[in-house]
Design an enzyme around this catalytic site. Structure first.
Site, PDB file in Angstrom:
ATOM      1  N   HIS A  19      38.368  -6.734 -32.167  1.00 31.44           N
ATOM      2  CA  HIS A  19      38.782  -8.061 -32.610  1.00 31.44           C
ATOM      3  C   HIS A  19      40.296  -8.085 -32.783  1.00 31.44           C
ATOM      4  O   HIS A  19      40.839  -7.437 -33.679  1.00 31.44           O
ATOM      5  CB  HIS A  19      38.106  -8.428 -33.932  1.00 31.44           C
ATOM      6  CG  HIS A  19      36.628  -8.561 -33.839  1.00 31.44           C
ATOM      7  ND1 HIS A  19      35.795  -8.462 -34.929  1.00 31.44           N
ATOM      8  CD2 HIS A  19      35.812  -8.794 -32.780  1.00 31.44           C
ATOM      9  CE1 HIS A  19      34.534  -8.630 -34.554  1.00 31.44           C
ATOM     10  NE2 HIS A  19      34.524  -8.827 -33.249  1.00 31.44           N
TER      11      HIS A  19
ATOM     12  N   ASP B   2      29.193  -8.560 -36.222  1.00 25.66           N
ATOM     13  CA  ASP B   2      29.317  -8.658 -34.770  1.00 25.66           C
ATOM     14  C   ASP B   2      28.996  -7.307 -34.134  1.00 25.66           C
ATOM     15  O   ASP B   2      29.546  -6.280 -34.521  1.00 25.66           O
ATOM     16  CB  ASP B   2      30.734  -9.095 -34.387  1.00 25.66           C
ATOM     17  CG  ASP B   2      30.871  -9.421 -32.907  1.00 25.66           C
ATOM     18  OD1 ASP B   2      29.869  -9.866 -32.307  1.00 25.66           O
ATOM     19  OD2 ASP B   2      31.972  -9.247 -32.363  1.00 25.66           O
TER      20      ASP B   2
ATOM     21  N   SER C 294      36.354  -3.635 -35.361  1.00 25.58           N
ATOM     22  CA  SER C 294      37.110  -4.750 -35.936  1.00 25.58           C
ATOM     23  C   SER C 294      38.118  -4.193 -36.934  1.00 25.58           C
ATOM     24  O   SER C 294      38.944  -3.368 -36.562  1.00 25.58           O
ATOM     25  CB  SER C 294      36.163  -5.768 -36.578  1.00 25.58           C
ATOM     26  OG  SER C 294      36.879  -6.905 -37.032  1.00 25.58           O
ATOM     27  N   THR C 295      38.031  -4.582 -38.209  1.00 28.57           N
ATOM     28  CA  THR C 295      39.007  -4.161 -39.205  1.00 28.57           C
ATOM     29  C   THR C 295      39.120  -2.635 -39.272  1.00 28.57           C
ATOM     30  O   THR C 295      38.126  -1.952 -39.462  1.00 28.57           O
ATOM     31  CB  THR C 295      38.618  -4.695 -40.598  1.00 28.57           C
ATOM     32  OG1 THR C 295      38.315  -6.077 -40.494  1.00 28.57           O
ATOM     33  CG2 THR C 295      39.749  -4.483 -41.587  1.00 28.57           C
TER      34      THR C 295
ATOM     35  N   MET D 241      34.646  -5.452 -40.178  1.00 28.14           N
ATOM     36  CA  MET D 241      34.083  -6.424 -41.102  1.00 28.14           C
ATOM     37  C   MET D 241      33.051  -7.283 -40.384  1.00 28.14           C
ATOM     38  O   MET D 241      33.216  -7.623 -39.219  1.00 28.14           O
ATOM     39  CB  MET D 241      35.223  -7.304 -41.624  1.00 28.14           C
ATOM     40  CG  MET D 241      34.820  -8.501 -42.458  1.00 28.14           C
ATOM     41  SD  MET D 241      36.289  -9.454 -42.927  1.00 28.14           S
ATOM     42  CE  MET D 241      36.898  -9.998 -41.328  1.00 28.14           C
TER      43      MET D 241
END
Length: 359
Positions: free
Chosen positions: A198, A294, A172-173, A291
């Site tokens: 993401h 998930d 993600s991030t 972040m």
């Protein structure tokens, strides 16, 4: 103490909407707004913000030029605000290479029903950015010598003799750069790779094309129904969950536009769950910077099904959220720095496959 945010955008309407969204959060406040980078430069000195939101395309100085100077002279967490256009997605990916932590798309004023979700997304990204480790990044040029034909992934030799091992990645991030760094170390005959990052629709295709131009392996945005081949990576499109299924003796991609899982579509948990069900011990899981949580439970399912799992360590993560959660639930076998993970994965595969991979 509240997170101090400086908004830089040439649109008065966007500045107003962003200011309202940010000031509505109990843990953050807008300390200044600027219509262009020239004014922003002075406001940074005056307000010392924790996070900067930066428009991609602006007058007087391009957002990328400003970001490059900022990351060289005063590195700080930056969240890009991008339009959903082909040019916007290309510039945004370039901004992430230059050191921006993350990005959001510009709000759609006509869709009021979606503003609550949009507000939560912006607030989450600013919170993550405020905790991010800001690192200078080398400028990577596209490999002009890589021959991919007319947009077609390069052919591979003897795909039927390949190992059935698969590499399953979630991020993600900070993940766009982490995935790039990981894939660039993959040899051309590595196992097939499935990736969920993401990222909203409209950006994943450009991201896949950028990766394809940089890596030895072929990289594409998954269209669903592809046979998973060695030397190729398949990226979840921003509008759908990516899943792994079996079709006879072959592994195949499948897309699902079902509801978000853990507030995300595509979701890492969905991909990891499908790998647990259909690949089991043939899968190697990798969870990278990001972040939230998930992927943690899906990776635990993979482990319980016989997969071997790796997590990026805290020191090399932009945000140590997803790997930390996976480690906390006992889903991982090994933890390593980003620059070491490709070698760790390939080393594991070499000792658990019928043939060694060529590095």
């Amino acid at each position: 103490m509240k997170i101090k945010v400086l908004i830089v955008d040439d649109s008065a309407l966007i500045r107003s909407v962003m200011k309202e969204i940010i000031n509505s959060q109990p843990d953050m406040e807008v300390v200044g707004v600027a219509p262009d980078p020239i004014i922003a430069r002075d406001l940074i000195k005056q307000t010392n913000p924790d996070v900067l939101t930066l428009d991609v395309e602006m007058p007087r100085m391009d957002g990328l030029d400003f970001l490059e100077k900022l990351m060289r002279l005063r590195p700080m967490p930056v969240v890009m605000v991008s339009s959903l256009t082909e040019r916007g997605s290309e510039i945004t990916l370039r901004a992430l290479e230059l050191g921006a932590v993350d990005f959001v798309t510009k709000p759609k004023m006509s869709i009021q029903s979606g503003m609550l979700e949009y507000t939560e997304m912006i607030a989450d990204k600013i919170r993550a950015a405020s905790k991010a480790r800001i690192k200078s990044r080398p400028i990577v040029q596209h490999d002009a010598n890589k021959q991919t034909g007319d947009g077609v992934l390069p052919l591979i030799r003897n795909p039927l003799t390949s190992s059935e091992k698969l590499i399953i990645i979630g991020a993600s991030t900070g993940g766009t750069e982490a995935i790039k760094d990981f894939l660039m170390q993959m040899p051309s005959d590595c196992p097939g790779i499935l990736i969920t990052q993401h990222m909203p629709a409209g950006f994943t295709k450009s991201f896949a094309q950028r990766l394809d131009s940089l890596c030895k392996i072929g990289v594409k945005e998954s269209e669903g129904g592809e046979r998973i081949l060695p030397g190729h990576a398949y990226l979840a499109p921003g509008h759908s969950h990516l899943q792994l299924i079996r079709s006879g003796a072959n592994y195949v991609t499948q897309l699902d536009q079902g509801p978000p899982v853990n507030r995300h579509r595509p979701s890492v948990d969905v991909l990891f769950h499908s790998a647990a069900v259909h690949a089991g011990k043939n899968a190697v899981g990798v969870i990278l910077t990001g972040m939230g949580k998930d992927g943690a439970l899906g990776m635990l399912e993979m482990k319980n099904a016989g997969a071997y799992n790796f997590a990026q360590d805290e020191a090399s993560c932009v945000v140590f959220g997803m790997p930390r959660e996976a480690i906390a639930v006992g889903a991982t076998h090994e933890v390593g720095a980003l620059n070491a993970l490709p070698g760790m994965v390939l080393g594991h595969l070499a000792t658990h496959s019928s043939r060694a991979l060529r590095v």
